[in-house]
Design an enzyme around this catalytic site. Structure first.
Site, mmCIF file in Angstrom:
data_model
loop_
_atom_site.group_PDB
_atom_site.id
_atom_site.type_symbol
_atom_site.label_atom_id
_atom_site.label_comp_id
_atom_site.label_asym_id
_atom_site.label_seq_id
_atom_site.Cartn_x
_atom_site.Cartn_y
_atom_site.Cartn_z
ATOM 1 N N SER A 8 0.846 -1.196 0.000
ATOM 2 C CA SER A 8 0.000 0.000 0.000
ATOM 3 C C SER A 8 0.879 1.242 0.000
ATOM 4 O O SER A 8 1.646 1.471 0.945
ATOM 5 C CB SER A 8 -0.896 0.008 1.234
ATOM 6 O OG SER A 8 -1.427 1.308 1.394
ATOM 7 N N HIS A 33 -1.130 -1.353 -4.334
ATOM 8 C CA HIS A 33 -2.397 -1.037 -3.680
ATOM 9 C C HIS A 33 -2.475 0.469 -3.437
ATOM 10 O O HIS A 33 -1.599 1.060 -2.798
ATOM 11 C CB HIS A 33 -2.492 -1.806 -2.366
ATOM 12 C CG HIS A 33 -3.803 -1.669 -1.662
ATOM 13 N ND1 HIS A 33 -4.906 -2.419 -1.992
ATOM 14 C CD2 HIS A 33 -4.201 -0.869 -0.646
ATOM 15 C CE1 HIS A 33 -5.920 -2.093 -1.203
ATOM 16 N NE2 HIS A 33 -5.518 -1.149 -0.376
ATOM 17 N N ASP A 35 -4.730 3.557 -2.056
ATOM 18 C CA ASP A 35 -5.835 3.890 -1.151
ATOM 19 C C ASP A 35 -6.353 5.300 -1.409
ATOM 20 O O ASP A 35 -5.684 6.284 -1.086
ATOM 21 C CB ASP A 35 -5.355 3.792 0.302
ATOM 22 C CG ASP A 35 -5.122 2.353 0.729
ATOM 23 O OD1 ASP A 35 -6.057 1.548 0.617
ATOM 24 O OD2 ASP A 35 -3.998 2.038 1.182
ATOM 25 N N MET A 37 -9.056 8.080 -0.444
ATOM 26 C CA MET A 37 -9.951 8.443 0.671
ATOM 27 C C MET A 37 -10.572 9.805 0.424
ATOM 28 O O MET A 37 -9.870 10.743 0.032
ATOM 29 C CB MET A 37 -9.144 8.498 1.972
ATOM 30 C CG MET A 37 -8.425 7.213 2.292
ATOM 31 S SD MET A 37 -7.512 7.414 3.823
ATOM 32 C CE MET A 37 -6.744 5.793 3.935
ATOM 33 N N HIS A 66 -8.235 0.977 -4.153
ATOM 34 C CA HIS A 66 -9.173 0.763 -3.047
ATOM 35 C C HIS A 66 -9.891 2.072 -2.783
ATOM 36 O O HIS A 66 -9.302 3.003 -2.242
ATOM 37 C CB HIS A 66 -8.368 0.274 -1.833
ATOM 38 C CG HIS A 66 -9.177 0.061 -0.607
ATOM 39 N ND1 HIS A 66 -8.593 -0.145 0.623
ATOM 40 C CD2 HIS A 66 -10.519 0.008 -0.393
ATOM 41 C CE1 HIS A 66 -9.545 -0.315 1.534
ATOM 42 N NE2 HIS A 66 -10.717 -0.215 0.941
ATOM 43 N N MET A 68 -12.078 4.263 -0.849
ATOM 44 C CA MET A 68 -12.755 4.546 0.427
ATOM 45 C C MET A 68 -13.499 5.863 0.236
ATOM 46 O O MET A 68 -13.141 6.919 0.781
ATOM 47 C CB MET A 68 -11.729 4.596 1.567
ATOM 48 C CG MET A 68 -11.253 3.192 1.939
ATOM 49 S SD MET A 68 -9.747 3.206 2.908
ATOM 50 C CE MET A 68 -8.551 3.283 1.594
ATOM 51 N N MET A 137 -11.525 -6.229 5.086
ATOM 52 C CA MET A 137 -10.778 -5.253 5.876
ATOM 53 C C MET A 137 -10.498 -5.817 7.267
ATOM 54 O O MET A 137 -11.401 -6.296 7.944
ATOM 55 C CB MET A 137 -11.574 -3.943 6.034
ATOM 56 C CG MET A 137 -11.684 -3.074 4.797
ATOM 57 S SD MET A 137 -10.117 -2.543 4.085
ATOM 58 C CE MET A 137 -9.333 -1.691 5.455
ATOM 59 N N PHE A 143 -6.877 4.758 7.921
ATOM 60 C CA PHE A 143 -5.496 5.072 8.298
ATOM 61 C C PHE A 143 -4.616 3.832 8.168
ATOM 62 O O PHE A 143 -5.095 2.713 8.382
ATOM 63 C CB PHE A 143 -5.433 5.562 9.756
ATOM 64 C CG PHE A 143 -6.340 6.719 10.024
ATOM 65 C CD1 PHE A 143 -5.956 8.019 9.684
ATOM 66 C CD2 PHE A 143 -7.592 6.521 10.575
ATOM 67 C CE1 PHE A 143 -6.815 9.097 9.910
ATOM 68 C CE2 PHE A 143 -8.459 7.596 10.802
ATOM 69 C CZ PHE A 143 -8.067 8.884 10.466
ATOM 70 N N GLY A 144 -3.353 4.066 7.883
ATOM 71 C CA GLY A 144 -2.381 2.975 7.903
ATOM 72 C C GLY A 144 -1.879 2.769 9.332
ATOM 73 O O GLY A 144 -2.170 3.572 10.225
ATOM 74 N N GLY A 145 -1.159 1.689 9.526
ATOM 75 C CA GLY A 145 -0.473 1.463 10.791
ATOM 76 C C GLY A 145 -1.351 1.067 11.970
ATOM 77 O O GLY A 145 -0.934 1.207 13.120
ATOM 78 N N ASP A 175 -6.634 -6.561 4.128
ATOM 79 C CA ASP A 175 -6.010 -5.234 4.191
ATOM 80 C C ASP A 175 -6.148 -4.654 5.596
ATOM 81 O O ASP A 175 -7.261 -4.497 6.106
ATOM 82 C CB ASP A 175 -6.713 -4.329 3.160
ATOM 83 C CG ASP A 175 -6.143 -2.920 3.097
ATOM 84 O OD1 ASP A 175 -5.085 -2.662 3.690
ATOM 85 O OD2 ASP A 175 -6.773 -2.074 2.422
ATOM 86 N N GLY A 177 -3.155 -3.932 8.999
ATOM 87 C CA GLY A 177 -2.410 -4.595 10.061
ATOM 88 C C GLY A 177 -1.799 -5.922 9.648
ATOM 89 O O GLY A 177 -1.516 -6.771 10.497
ATOM 90 N N SER A 198 2.583 -0.407 6.245
ATOM 91 C CA SER A 198 3.741 -0.166 7.111
ATOM 92 C C SER A 198 4.698 -1.357 7.135
ATOM 93 O O SER A 198 5.908 -1.162 7.229
ATOM 94 C CB SER A 198 3.301 0.211 8.521
ATOM 95 O OG SER A 198 2.024 -0.238 8.818
HETATM 96 C C1 DX5 Z 1 -6.467 1.458 5.521
HETATM 97 C C2 DX5 Z 1 -5.971 1.189 4.111
HETATM 98 C C3 DX5 Z 1 -4.830 0.248 4.070
HETATM 99 C C4 DX5 Z 1 -3.597 0.725 4.783
HETATM 100 C C5 DX5 Z 1 -2.890 -0.471 5.289
HETATM 101 O O1 DX5 Z 1 -7.608 2.228 5.461
HETATM 102 O O2 DX5 Z 1 -6.999 0.626 3.328
HETATM 103 O O3 DX5 Z 1 -4.528 -0.168 2.745
HETATM 104 O O4 DX5 Z 1 -2.747 1.470 3.964
HETATM 105 O O5 DX5 Z 1 -1.838 -0.065 6.070
HETATM 106 P P1 DX5 Z 1 -1.134 -1.035 7.120
HETATM 107 O O6 DX5 Z 1 -0.643 -2.224 6.364
HETATM 108 O O7 DX5 Z 1 -0.078 -0.184 7.697
HETATM 109 O O8 DX5 Z 1 -2.204 -1.430 8.120
HETATM 110 ZN ZN ZN Z 2 -6.448 -0.305 1.357
#
Ligand code: DX5
Ligand code: ZN
Length: 223
Positions: A8, A33, A35, A37, A66, A68, A137, A143-145, A175, A177, A198
């Site tokens: 991602s 990937h 994202d 938003m 993706h 969102m 999901m 958010f990532g991480g 997708d 964590g 991450s």
């Molecule tokens: C979250 C995104 C993910 C995100 C994953 O809303 O859809 O694709 O970037 O990030 P990690 O792998 O850090 O959870």
């Molecule tokens: Zn995603």
């Protein structure tokens, strides 16, 4: 079953986005990937079509977008033009999900539907045959991480059983964590495409991609 890693780019360095896309592509990731938003479906705003078109030239890997975004069908054509190969929309964001899926396919993209953690997989029962991929999901999107939600694994298992029962060759993507610690467990449950933000971009991205590919090889070796 073919296993695919989808780094991602949300976790990449946006100031060096081309470099960061090329790094994971060269290391063996088959999907990128992306994202998107909108600040409505999820609280945050990431990026849109201009950014996607500007990185399209750096690789011929699959652009896995993706969305969102509320009512993502509004942007399907623009995403295709920007370079999307696969468009993934949220079940929760589409009032007329069947129509949105058809729209994506008519534009010549692969069609996928994403499910928030609290949305049961059975909600896709009527449209499963029309889909190339389902995204489970494993965090609340936005958010990532974030930390992996463990019950997502059971959803993957249920979905794979549904697909097998119908004789469908469905891609199942997870997708949120996802890391080397839970990748094996997700493949065992029936997932074949893992998104990692991450876990790829923290540290040496190329080396991290290769570690994921090793997990895939080990799993493939077990048949
Ligand atoms: C979250 C995104 C993910 C995100 C994953 O809303 O859809 O694709 O970037 O990030 P990690 O792998 O850090 O959870
Ligand atoms: Zn995603």
């Amino acid at each position: 079953m073919k296993y695919i890693l989808a780094p991602s780019i949300l976790a990449a360095d946006f100031g060096n986005l081309k470099r960061d896309v090329e790094t994971v592509a060269r290391a063996g990731a088959e999907y990128i990937h992306i994202d998107v938003m909108d600040g409505m479906f999820v609280p945050s705003i990431s990026f849109g079509m201009p950014v996607i078109s500007s990185i399209r030239s750096c690789t011929d890997k699959v652009f896995d977008v993706h969305m969102m975004v509320e009512e993502p069908g509004r942007y399907a054509e623009a995403m295709k033009k920007a370079g999307a190969d696969l468009l993934c929309v949220h079940q929760e964001a589409c009032v007329h999900l069947d129509r949105t899926i058809q729209q994506i396919k008519d534009l010549g993209m692969k069609a996928a539907v994403a499910l928030n953690p609290a949305t049961p997989v059975q909600t896709l029962s009527c449209v499963l045959e029309q889909l190339d991929m389902v995204l489970v999901m494993s965090v609340n999107p936005g958010f990532g991480g974030q930390k992996f939600i463990p019950y997502a694994t059971e959803k993957v298992r249920t979905l794979r059983a549904m697909a097998d029962e119908r004789g469908l060759d469905l891609d199942i993507q997870v997708d949120g964590g996802v890391g080397l610690d839970n990748a094996g467990q997700l493949l065992n449950a029936g997932a074949n495409i893992l998104v990692a933000g991450s876990a790829v971009y923290r540290g040496d991205a190329a080396a991290n991609v290769r570690e994921f590919l090793k997990v895939f090889e080990e799993r493939a070796g077990k048949g």
